[in-house]
Design a protein around this motif. Structure first.
Motif, PDB file in Angstrom:
ATOM      1  N   HIS A  68       4.679  13.845   2.892  1.00  0.00           N
ATOM      2  CA  HIS A  68       5.316  14.269   4.141  1.00  0.00           C
ATOM      3  C   HIS A  68       6.805  13.923   4.163  1.00  0.00           C
ATOM      4  N   ARG A  69       7.158  12.783   3.567  1.00  0.00           N
ATOM      5  CA  ARG A  69       8.581  12.443   3.509  1.00  0.00           C
ATOM      6  C   ARG A  69       9.329  13.465   2.645  1.00  0.00           C
ATOM      7  N   ARG A 119      -7.155  18.679   2.379  1.00  0.00           N
ATOM      8  CA  ARG A 119      -7.371  18.400   3.791  1.00  0.00           C
ATOM      9  C   ARG A 119      -8.652  17.615   4.041  1.00  0.00           C
ATOM     10  N   ARG A 154       0.611   5.435   0.235  1.00  0.00           N
ATOM     11  CA  ARG A 154      -0.288   6.562   0.439  1.00  0.00           C
ATOM     12  C   ARG A 154       0.448   7.818   0.028  1.00  0.00           C
ATOM     13  N   VAL A 186      11.401   0.925   4.299  1.00  0.00           N
ATOM     14  CA  VAL A 186      10.623   0.793   5.539  1.00  0.00           C
ATOM     15  C   VAL A 186       9.450  -0.156   5.330  1.00  0.00           C
ATOM     16  N   GLU A 242      -0.031  10.813   0.730  1.00  0.00           N
ATOM     17  CA  GLU A 242       0.245  11.775   1.798  1.00  0.00           C
ATOM     18  C   GLU A 242       1.535  11.425   2.535  1.00  0.00           C
ATOM     19  N   VAL A 243       1.812  10.134   2.685  1.00  0.00           N
ATOM     20  CA  VAL A 243       3.036   9.744   3.390  1.00  0.00           C
ATOM     21  C   VAL A 243       4.254  10.146   2.559  1.00  0.00           C
ATOM     22  N   GLU A 258       8.407  16.502   2.155  1.00  0.00           N
ATOM     23  CA  GLU A 258       8.391  17.726   2.958  1.00  0.00           C
ATOM     24  C   GLU A 258       9.605  17.759   3.885  1.00  0.00           C
ATOM     25  N   VAL A 296       0.845  -1.191   0.000  1.00  0.00           N
ATOM     26  CA  VAL A 296       0.000   0.000   0.000  1.00  0.00           C
ATOM     27  C   VAL A 296       0.883   1.244   0.000  1.00  0.00           C
TER      28      VAL A 296
END
Lengths: 407, 424
Positions: B348-349, B366, B342, B418, B344-345, B351, B340
């Motif tokens: 953020h990484r 959001r 995502r 990961v 957004e993950v 970012e 899976v």
């Protein structure tokens, strides 16, 4: 010495439980006075007199601010705005003050009233019955409120003393409970959801000062989630006073769990790790309990078995004020204390990545212990705490604290 | 006037670890852009703060009778001229608004209100910006009928679809020139032709197109066009609606009669001046602007595809100059990673490495709902949840693109490493 003005506004705060607690009474009253002073600062003088808290307003300060401050202080059962007029005083002046108090009460929904006059100074030219009649007629005419001597919404108190006339209006209900801090300190586990701030509020209402812990799982949750918890903390401070917030770095633990714990047990193990960390935070905060927003049976980790497998970790009392609350009840209190609008703010929560497809809903304690066998709990915890941040929240600000105590 | 005003202080009370990660690669220009220094200078001057020692009149109210007011109103008129020029229209056809959302609302609700006796049907597409979708929805609640045209796999509608959807009571057709999420260019000229001169009015949401590519809407026969300043290195809070002479629109607000009563309220002069300057910068050499944006986008796309086998573009083929906007690239990471993914993950990484991009459009990022645009493109749930949008701007440098490619590659391998350890 400031000359006594001929007119003074004040708010009377009444408390019930404090008065019952014999030897504890003094510290309780002191805690309550401190809480009210914290909110009003220079705008008022606060004292305890005759088993009540009196908030004397500095000229120019708003009566409504003082009333609100009392209504946000745990321990207060009611707040009552009042006016003291130094004698000699004209009856017309007394009448207009009584009318003003009645008008305040109308804004709070009163529709009927009575005047309850007392005359400590028997030499006053009207007796108490005459006072009731004269002032009652004045209020009824000026406001249109109905007189009802048996079931009135509003009792306008008039007390004629030798030195002054004392007038008091509507009694606004306070939150009840015990003054902040008298029960000690507890650590609330805040998630950013609806339940946890309500649980923290209820625990604080019983006299607990609050510290809070939030488990940050960046990049699986974004900065938006952290901001939500910041905002929730600030809303809690309105009632509970300053809150110390720990933002604990939970990412590595979450990843280790995904790697080393069998899928159905991941939620329970993650919650056990959170309790362990929260307890460590509690130790450093000198707190005597943990607070969670668990409500029995709401989700998989809130069955009796799961609560047991999670709760056994804690050596401190694990307070669950919402355990028997329905969601609708929780939401209604969340709205009342103004945390709801923050809690429902959407944000990207990718922790679903870690949520098991079929979580074990009735884990035994032994199963939970076995599931986390492969985790190096000590090292993971030390690293998570080392990377945590500590902040101090007040209604107006949120400031980072030095990392000294974190190490 | 002497310089006795204190300089504004900035409170850092809430700054908690916010600025630790510097923004090295900004590839979210479809969300907003940084203000160009020249634009900021022009705005500062229009605010009347150019000098500390002398009061200059440029801050005056454009409606004022004295010379400084007249000068301010001249600035607004000049800006109107620049906006009109980029669309091929006339200066007096331009109304300044608070941005693209207001322009879209004024166009759709204002026109509907003016023409409600002629008919109550309008045509739009499934991939519009929320401000258009929601304005149409508001009309639906008032009893209007809305036809939402489906799009093809590239995100395009065809003029023939519009023609088939036409009814005698159709008064408005509204769609975006460039889709904000996947960058599809709609065949506006053909659609305008299909509608004909006597048919319903065509409103074009030109927010993503303006300043990036040719937008001669007036020449194509468009009736209304929305623009926004902050997508082209101008300030936030200012936009424009171009209304072809003869098209009737009813104002949404009431007030002092400014801008022909269509958008009363004192004009946002500094914003308007900044908008003008930003437009001039973007269109000074329009062909070169388009070429540069496209070059950056293609560099990003080609190098990413090389580095990440399995990477797929959503919407039009990025190489297609006719259907793909020069600055927007929407890609799906589903097949670059096992398990899976995502978006957004990944976001953020990235970012954390100083790269900003977008999952879905910023206005709706959001909300946890999947992007309606990607849904309309019939992409699978897995792909929608693992798609990111990269968009370049005028200030983007080649080195920024190369750095971004490195970051994206690092992040993907980081994530793979990961996630590979997670047992399912």
């Amino acid at each position: 010495m400031v000359p006594l003005s001929t007119r003074e506004e004040l708010v009377i705060g009444r408390y019930a439980e404090i008065a019952l607690k014999g030897g504890n009474r003094r510290p309780f009253e002191r805690a309550l006075v401190r809480r009210v002073k914290d909110q009003l600062g220079e705008r008022a003088r606060v004292e305890v007199s005759g088993g009540r808290v009196l908030v004397h307003l500095v000229p120019g300060a708003a009566l409504s601010d003082a009333t609100l401050a009392l209504c946000r202080s745990f321990g207060v059962v009611s707040a009552q705005p009042a006016v003291r007029l130094l004698r000699p005083v004209e009856m017309s002046e007394v009448a207009s003050e009584v009318i003003a108090l009645a008008q305040q009460a109308i804004q709070r929904g009163a529709s009927s009233f009575k005047v309850a006059a007392r005359r400590a100074d028997k030499g006053f030219f009207l007796n108490s019955l005459e006072l009731n009649r004269v002032l009652g007629a004045a209020v009824a005419e000026a406001t249109g409120l109905r007189v009802d001597v048996h079931h009135s919404d509003l009792e306008l108190e008039v007390d004629v003393r030798p030195d002054a006339v004392f007038l008091a209006g509507v009694r606004v209900a306070g939150p009840g409970g015990l003054p902040t801090g008298v029960s000690g300190r507890a650590v609330a586990l805040l998630s950013g959801g609806i339940d946890s701030p309500v649980a923290a509020y209820l625990a604080a209402k019983r006299g607990l000062a609050l510290s809070a812990v939030y488990f940050h799982t960046f990049p699986y949750t974004g900065e938006g989630a952290r901001q939500k918890v910041y905002d929730l903390c600030r809303r809690l401070t309105v009632y509970a006073g300053p809150v110390r917030l720990w933002v604990v770095h939970f990412t590595e633990i979450q990843e280790a769990i995904a790697e080393l714990v069998p899928e159905p047990m991941r939620t329970v193990v993650a919650r056990r790790m959170m309790v362990r960390l929260a307890e460590e935070v509690a130790r450093r905060e000198h707190a005597g309990a943990l607070i969670t927003g668990d409500s029995l049976g709401q989700v998989a980790s809130q069955t009796l078995e799961a609560l047991s497998a999670i709760g056994e970790i804690s050596t401190l009392p694990l307070l669950r004020p919402l355990v028997a609350w329905d969601k609708t009840e929780i939401v209604s209190l969340a709205r009342r204390i103004d945390t709801y609008s923050v809690s429902i703010r959407p944000f990207d929560d990718c922790c679903v990545l870690f949520a098991p497809q079929h979580p074990r809903t009735r884990p035994t304690r032994a199963e939970a212990a076995r599931a986390e066998e492969r985790l190096d709990i000590k090292t993971l915890m030390a690293s998570a705490l080392r990377k945590s941040e500590r902040l101090r929240a007040t209604p107006g600000s949120l400031e980072p604290l030095t990392l000294q105590d974190v190490r | 006037m002497s310089g006795h005003w204190e300089s504004p202080g900035f409170s850092r009370r809430e700054a908690v670890k916010e600025d630790v990660v510097s923004l090295d690669c900004y590839l979210d220009n479809a969300a907003t852009t940084p203000v160009a220094p020249e634009v900021a200078r022009a705005m500062l001057e229009a605010m009347g703060v150019a000098s500390e020692h002398r009061l200059i009149g440029s801050f005056a109210n454009p409606s004022a009778a004295y010379r400084w007011g007249v000068q301010a109103s001249r600035c607004v008129d000049a800006a109107r001229g620049v906006v009109a020029t980029t669309l091929g229209g006339q200066a007096d056809e331009v109304v300044f608004t608070s941005g693209g959302t207001e322009a879209n609302n004024l166009a759709i609700l204002g026109l509907a209100s003016a023409l409600r006796r002629r008919g109550r049907h309008l045509i739009t597409t499934e991939v519009e910006h929320r401000s258009v979708l929601d304005a149409c929805h508001a009309l639906e609640e008032e009893g209007w009928e809305v036809t939402r045209l489906p799009v093809d796999d590239a995100g395009q509608v065809q003029a023939s679809q519009v023609q088939r959807a036409l009814r005698p009571d159709t008064v408005l057709c509204t769609l975006a020139h460039v889709n904000n999420e996947v960058g599809t260019i709609q065949p506006i000229a053909e659609i305008a032709q299909a509608l004909g001169t006597r048919g319903p009015i065509l409103h074009v949401d030109g927010v993503q197109a303006c300043g990036k590519m040719p937008t001669p809407y007036a020449l194509w026969g468009v009736g209304l066009a929305s623009l926004s300043a902050h997508k082209i290195n101008g300030p936030k809070g200012v936009g424009a609606l171009w209304i072809r002479a003869g098209v009737r629109v009813r104002p949404l607000f009431h007030g002092g009669g400014q801008q022909g009563g269509l958008r009363p309220g004192t004009e946002n002069v500094p914003g308007i001046v900044g908008f003008r300057r930003a437009l001039e910068l973007a269109t000074a050499d329009a062909t070169e602007t388009t070429r540069r944006l496209r070059e950056h986008k293609l560099r990003l796309w080609r190098r990413l595809r090389e580095a990440l086998p399995g990477l797929a573009a959503n919407g039009p083929d990025p190489e297609d100059p006719v259907r793909a906007a020069p600055h927007i690239l929407n890609v799906c990471f589903e097949r670059c990673l096992s398990g899976v993914v995502r978006a957004e993950v990944l976001l953020h990484r990235m970012e954390e490495h100083g790269l900003a991009c977008s999952a879905g459009s910023a206005c709706s990022a959001r909300r946890p709902a999947p992007s309606h645009v990607l849904v309309a493109l019939r992409l699978g749930q897995g792909c929608i949840g693992s798609s990111l949008r990269f968009s370049v701007g005028l200030q983007t440098a080649t080195a920024e693109i190369d750095r971004a490619v490195d970051i994206i590659r690092t992040v993907v391998s980081e994530h793979a490493e990961v996630a590979a350890r997670w047992s399912r």
